[in-house]
Design a protein around this motif. Structure first.
Motif, PDB file in Angstrom:
ATOM      1  N   THR A   1      -5.434   1.063   5.982  1.00  0.00           N
ATOM      2  CA  THR A   1      -6.231   0.292   5.027  1.00  0.00           C
ATOM      3  C   THR A   1      -5.404  -0.777   4.336  1.00  0.00           C
ATOM      4  O   THR A   1      -5.954  -1.758   3.829  1.00  0.00           O
ATOM      5  CB  THR A   1      -6.904   1.228   4.008  1.00  0.00           C
ATOM      6  OG1 THR A   1      -5.917   2.068   3.393  1.00  0.00           O
ATOM      7  CG2 THR A   1      -7.943   2.109   4.682  1.00  0.00           C
TER       8      THR A   1
ATOM      9  N   GLY B   1      -6.893  -4.433   4.230  1.00  0.00           N
ATOM     10  CA  GLY B   1      -7.035  -5.174   2.982  1.00  0.00           C
ATOM     11  C   GLY B   1      -6.408  -6.547   3.036  1.00  0.00           C
ATOM     12  O   GLY B   1      -6.995  -7.538   2.578  1.00  0.00           O
TER      13      GLY B   1
ATOM     14  N   GLY C   1     -11.250  -5.131  -2.345  1.00  0.00           N
ATOM     15  CA  GLY C   1     -10.038  -4.347  -2.124  1.00  0.00           C
ATOM     16  C   GLY C   1      -9.808  -3.453  -3.306  1.00  0.00           C
ATOM     17  O   GLY C   1     -10.666  -2.648  -3.678  1.00  0.00           O
TER      18      GLY C   1
ATOM     19  N   ASP D   1     -13.193 -10.688  -1.099  1.00  0.00           N
ATOM     20  CA  ASP D   1     -13.171  -9.397  -0.408  1.00  0.00           C
ATOM     21  C   ASP D   1     -13.159  -8.284  -1.446  1.00  0.00           C
ATOM     22  O   ASP D   1     -12.809  -8.493  -2.607  1.00  0.00           O
ATOM     23  CB  ASP D   1     -11.962  -9.288   0.512  1.00  0.00           C
ATOM     24  CG  ASP D   1     -10.688  -8.989  -0.252  1.00  0.00           C
ATOM     25  OD1 ASP D   1     -10.291  -9.834  -1.075  1.00  0.00           O
ATOM     26  OD2 ASP D   1     -10.108  -7.919  -0.045  1.00  0.00           O
TER      27      ASP D   1
ATOM     28  N   HIS E   1       0.871  -1.181   0.000  1.00  0.00           N
ATOM     29  CA  HIS E   1       0.000   0.000   0.000  1.00  0.00           C
ATOM     30  C   HIS E   1       0.905   1.227   0.000  1.00  0.00           C
ATOM     31  O   HIS E   1       0.766   2.133   0.825  1.00  0.00           O
ATOM     32  CB  HIS E   1      -0.936  -0.015   1.220  1.00  0.00           C
ATOM     33  CG  HIS E   1      -2.365   0.172   0.854  1.00  0.00           C
ATOM     34  ND1 HIS E   1      -3.209   1.037   1.494  1.00  0.00           N
ATOM     35  CD2 HIS E   1      -3.116  -0.388  -0.116  1.00  0.00           C
ATOM     36  CE1 HIS E   1      -4.413   0.987   0.950  1.00  0.00           C
ATOM     37  NE2 HIS E   1      -4.387   0.124  -0.022  1.00  0.00           N
TER      38      HIS E   1
ATOM     39  N   GLU F   1     -13.244   2.083  -3.704  1.00  0.00           N
ATOM     40  CA  GLU F   1     -12.500   1.095  -2.931  1.00  0.00           C
ATOM     41  C   GLU F   1     -12.753   1.279  -1.440  1.00  0.00           C
ATOM     42  O   GLU F   1     -11.874   1.032  -0.612  1.00  0.00           O
ATOM     43  CB  GLU F   1     -11.016   1.166  -3.282  1.00  0.00           C
ATOM     44  CG  GLU F   1     -10.755   0.774  -4.733  1.00  0.00           C
ATOM     45  CD  GLU F   1      -9.303   0.847  -5.148  1.00  0.00           C
ATOM     46  OE1 GLU F   1      -8.433   1.063  -4.282  1.00  0.00           O
ATOM     47  OE2 GLU F   1      -9.030   0.698  -6.355  1.00  0.00           O
TER      48      GLU F   1
ATOM     49  N   GLN G   1     -13.566   0.603   2.238  1.00  0.00           N
ATOM     50  CA  GLN G   1     -13.051  -0.557   2.965  1.00  0.00           C
ATOM     51  C   GLN G   1     -14.154  -1.358   3.656  1.00  0.00           C
ATOM     52  O   GLN G   1     -15.320  -0.998   3.634  1.00  0.00           O
ATOM     53  CB  GLN G   1     -12.040  -0.070   4.006  1.00  0.00           C
ATOM     54  CG  GLN G   1     -10.817   0.570   3.393  1.00  0.00           C
ATOM     55  CD  GLN G   1      -9.947  -0.436   2.675  1.00  0.00           C
ATOM     56  OE1 GLN G   1      -9.287  -1.272   3.283  1.00  0.00           O
ATOM     57  NE2 GLN G   1      -9.938  -0.378   1.359  1.00  0.00           N
TER      58      GLN G   1
ATOM     59  N   ARG H   1      -8.488  -8.952   5.088  1.00  0.00           N
ATOM     60  CA  ARG H   1      -9.668  -9.480   4.387  1.00  0.00           C
ATOM     61  C   ARG H   1      -9.285 -10.522   3.347  1.00  0.00           C
ATOM     62  O   ARG H   1     -10.049 -11.468   3.097  1.00  0.00           O
ATOM     63  CB  ARG H   1     -10.462  -8.343   3.740  1.00  0.00           C
ATOM     64  CG  ARG H   1     -11.194  -7.473   4.733  1.00  0.00           C
ATOM     65  CD  ARG H   1     -12.224  -6.586   4.052  1.00  0.00           C
ATOM     66  NE  ARG H   1     -11.657  -5.775   2.989  1.00  0.00           N
ATOM     67  CZ  ARG H   1     -10.987  -4.644   3.162  1.00  0.00           C
ATOM     68  NH1 ARG H   1     -10.774  -4.194   4.396  1.00  0.00           N
ATOM     69  NH2 ARG H   1     -10.517  -3.959   2.137  1.00  0.00           N
ATOM     70  N   ASP H   2      -8.123 -10.390   2.725  1.00  0.00           N
ATOM     71  CA  ASP H   2      -7.650 -11.433   1.804  1.00  0.00           C
ATOM     72  C   ASP H   2      -7.533 -12.773   2.529  1.00  0.00           C
ATOM     73  O   ASP H   2      -7.907 -13.821   1.993  1.00  0.00           O
ATOM     74  CB  ASP H   2      -6.275 -11.056   1.227  1.00  0.00           C
ATOM     75  CG  ASP H   2      -6.380 -10.138   0.021  1.00  0.00           C
ATOM     76  OD1 ASP H   2      -7.454 -10.093  -0.603  1.00  0.00           O
ATOM     77  OD2 ASP H   2      -5.380  -9.461  -0.296  1.00  0.00           O
TER      78      ASP H   2
END
Length: 749
Positions: free
Chosen positions: A118, A122, A280, A278, A104, A322, A324, A125-126
């Motif tokens: 974030t 991210g 992202g 997810d 990121h 995007e 979150q 969530r992956d």
């Protein structure tokens, strides 16, 4: 403005469209028209623009990344490989572990707190999308010069974002790196990794199959933050001289994510999900197209059903947002009611926005009007493939010829002592406690090892003490000198760190951070690093399970050092037998494992003392790395060593300093025959470690090393309250501690 429907697009082929402003090339736009047999609608153009971006499509890198599959070593542990949200490996006892590292970078430079926060959200969530409970995070970080004013803006914000988000989720932060170099001044690297644990039968995949199954969007409402976001932002170069496209950075809400995690794990437990993804990079554009592409049918979506934070958002903006804390699930019709019930219990908004069809198209409607009609694979998996030109840069030979061996060395014991203190106080070698103390490293109660240990380690079964370890490493200075060897050295160091903790290395994830792929020199660096990593993974038997490519990391025409960051995951049968780095008891015998050579190219000494980068990096010997790993793991398992620390940046003196300060005991060191004190202390030869051996185990340990052919040289003993290099100098631990611990707080005061 009237809605740009599929019908309208068909009837108005010559309407001008902002394809260039959305980051598409002219030939890419023409290819989209060819695929559709007409011009795209505004919504379709938005989807293709984010999904065909460098960040999402890997269009410049995938021709090289295929080596990770072509050269993949045989591995009984691999359960899910490249192509899913994250790789999954078998760690025994019915457990599977999923892990991944991503970047990121660009968002974290623009808005350090939210960009870093974030990034954590991210990657978590992956891991969640694979069916696993996230159990730990790691964060490899790189910033500009430590004394540059902008570092004071970026670093505290990034650290606060990582800590704020991860701590609120209740996830321990167990590893990572903090590196300073002026090459990252306008382009810091904020990489984030996560580990998740599940049983084999709980693995979930990102696919939408079964006509009539419902598409449910759940989590946070969709807002205007992050429109285009990282998918556009990470696909171009920053430019100091003119404005650049800088979409709003996503805004994170860790408390919403915590609810989302628990809600998702409950619907998993009740077997309510047939596929999941997810949201992202590229948001709904990605989730819908990838789910449909990986499934066996098509998908119909009612976009106006999407819950919004901002009612003024256009369909294009909703598709590109995007925002979150969102997930997309495929659920059988008879399970929808229970799915929604669980979401309501966790106060998570959930909405049926569509269904899987028996067709082959992704169709999206807005208040009854069709605005998208595309083959989903053309969006998600059949984007452009570039064979970018690459060439060894003209300056590479001169850089390698500028050998660090020519640099002036300390002329006296007093100067040697001064350089040791200067090294351990330098920003890259100094204590990072100012950073890591802001992270909760022990929440959940299963953290076994965390910073500043060689590897982070967590227990995943409280009855058997089964655990996993992870280490992330990368040295951009080595990779600048030789990208092929630099990538292999990154893998070797992470592999060595995991083995030093007592865990057996199993698999790899990577985050490949490079400059602009439009520069042939940068593309050569990428091609060489990828080739080097693939070759080394094959030789060490550690398959790449997935990862991330981050390109365009440069400002104007100034690129970062090529920085392949490698994460190695390992397994340990019993975490109570792990090996820490601390020299905890007086009388322990110190052994140096491996061969020490005059290798100073790209070294910490050459940087700290001479501000020099040149020559060749340390030689890579993967057979030696494997043997060293086997010895370290066996010694840990059988109780032959009390401490172990790999040798890397800063050489032996850095490792001994860290182990002494960690344990509160000094060391008396003897320079071995055949080495001078300078080389003994500062060489960065790879394939080495220092271990503390109980006197009762010395014979057994040295016999094992001798039988296996690993050089093991006794170099001293744990003793006293100073590091005493006999015949050269002595430095009290109190003086070392002050030098080591004062630097980072002083720079950021």
């Amino acid at each position: 403005m009237s809605l740009d429907t599929v019908k309208h697009a068909t009837e108005t082929p010559d309407v001008g469209q902002p394809w260039a402003e959305l980051g598409l090339k002219k030939d890419e736009y023409e290819r989209i028209r060819e695929i559709l047999g007409r011009r795209p609608t505004g919504a379709e153009l938005a989807m293709y623009s984010v999904m065909w971006s460098e960040h999402c499509s890997y269009k410049s890198s995938k021709v090289h990344l295929k080596q990770f599959s072509e050269k993949k070593p045989d591995s009984d542990a691999m359960l899910v490989g490249i192509g899913e949200n994250a790789g999954v490996v078998d760690v025994g006892q019915g457990y599977a572990v999923t892990f991944k590292v991503e970047s990121h970078n660009h968002p974290s430079y623009i808005e350090p707190y939210q960009g870093a926060a974030t990034g954590v959200g991210g990657i978590v969530r992956d891991i969640l999308a694979m069916g696993a409970r996230p159990v730990a995070v790691v964060d490899p970080l790189r910033f500009g010069a430590a004394d540059h004013p902008d570092t004071k803006r970026v670093l505290p914000g990034v650290v606060a974002g990582i800590g704020g988000y991860g701590n609120c989720l209740g996830l321990p932060n167990i590893g990572g790196e903090v590196v300073f170099d002026s090459c990252y001044q306008g382009n810091p690297l904020v990489n984030a990794g996560c580990i998740g644990v599940m049983k084999h039968e709980d693995i979930h995949l990102a696919k939408a199959s079964g006509a009539g199954n419902k598409v449910i969007l759940y989590g946070a409402r969709t807002g205007g933050d992050g429109i285009g976001g990282v998918s556009v932002l990470a696909s171009e170069t920053f430019d100091d001289t003119k404005p650049t496209k800088r979409p709003a950075v996503q805004v994170g809400d860790p408390f919403q994510e915590k609810l989302l995690i628990e809600c998702t794990l409950e619907v998993f437990a009740e077997k309510l999900v047939a596929g999941i993804q997810d949201l992202g990079g590229a948001g709904l554009s990605c989730a819908t197209s990838e789910l449909a592409s990986a499934g066996s049918g098509g998908m119909r979506v009612e976009l106006d059903a999407v819950p919004l934070r901002d009612a003024t958002l256009s369909p294009e903006e909703i598709l590109m947002s995007e925002s979150q804390e969102r997930m997309c699930a495929i659920v059988e019709p008879d399970k929808v009611a229970r799915f929604l019930e669980i979401c309501e219990k966790w106060d998570v908004i959930a909405t049926v926005i569509g269904e899987v069809t028996d067709g082959e198209r992704l169709e999206i409607f807005w208040h009854g009007e069709q605005i998208v009609d595309v083959p989903p694979r053309s969006v998600a998996h059949e984007g452009p493939t570039y064979h970018r030109p690459y060439a060894r840069p003209e300056w590479q030979d001169a850089l390698q010829a500028d050998d660090a061996a020519k640099l002036p060395r300390p002329a006296s014991s007093r100067e040697l002592r001064e350089q040791v203190l200067k090294l351990v106080a330098s920003p890259n070698q100094a204590s990072k406690a100012w950073v890591t103390d802001q992270y909760d490293r022990f929440v959940q109660g299963n953290t076994v090892l965390a910073q500043p240990e060689d590897a982070g380690m967590v227990r995943i079964d409280e009855e058997t003490n089964l655990g996993v370890a992870i280490a992330t490493d990368g040295n951009g200075r080595y990779a600048k000198l030789d990208p092929y060897a630099g990538a292999q050295l990154a893998l070797a160091e992470a592999y060595r760190n995991v083995a030093a903790s007592g865990a057996k290395p199993l698999a790899v994830s990577d985050c490949l951070n490079f400059g602009s792929p439009e520069d042939p020199a940068v593309m050569w660096q990428f091609a060489e690093a990828t080739r080097g990593l693939a070759d080394a993974c094959l030789e060490l038997g550690t398959p790449v399970t997935g990862g991330n490519v981050s390109l365009y990391n440069q400002t104007g025409d100034v690129a970062i050092h090529p920085t392949p960051v490698v994460a190695v995951l390992g397994v340990i049968d019993d975490v109570t037998r792990r090996t820490p780095i601390a020299f905890a008891e007086e009388g322990q015998l110190l052994y140096l494992l491996g061969d020490t050579r005059e290798e100073f190219g790209g070294s910490a000494w050459s940087q700290v003392v001479h501000d020099h980068l040149g020559g060749l990096p340390p030689r890579v010997d993967l057979d030696r790395e494997r043997l060293l790993g086997e010895i370290l793991i066996a010694a840990s398992r059988d109780g032959m060593v009390d401490a172990a620390h790999d040798l890397s940046d800063g050489g032996l003196v850095q490792a001994v300093t860290e182990s002494c300060l960690r344990g509160g005991n000094g060391a008396r060191l003897i320079v071995p025959d055949g080495l001078d004190a300078f080389t003994f202390l500062f060489s960065e030869s790879a394939g080495r470690a220092v271990v503390a051996v109980p006197r009762s185990e010395e014979l057994r340990f040295t016999d094992m090393c001798g039988a296996r052919g690993l050089p093991a040289t006794r170099i001293g003993v744990v003793d006293g309250d100073a590091i005493d290099v006999q015949g050269e100098f002595s430095i009290p631990l109190a003086e070392l501690r002050e030098a080591h611990e004062a630097t980072i707080p002083g720079l950021l005061a």
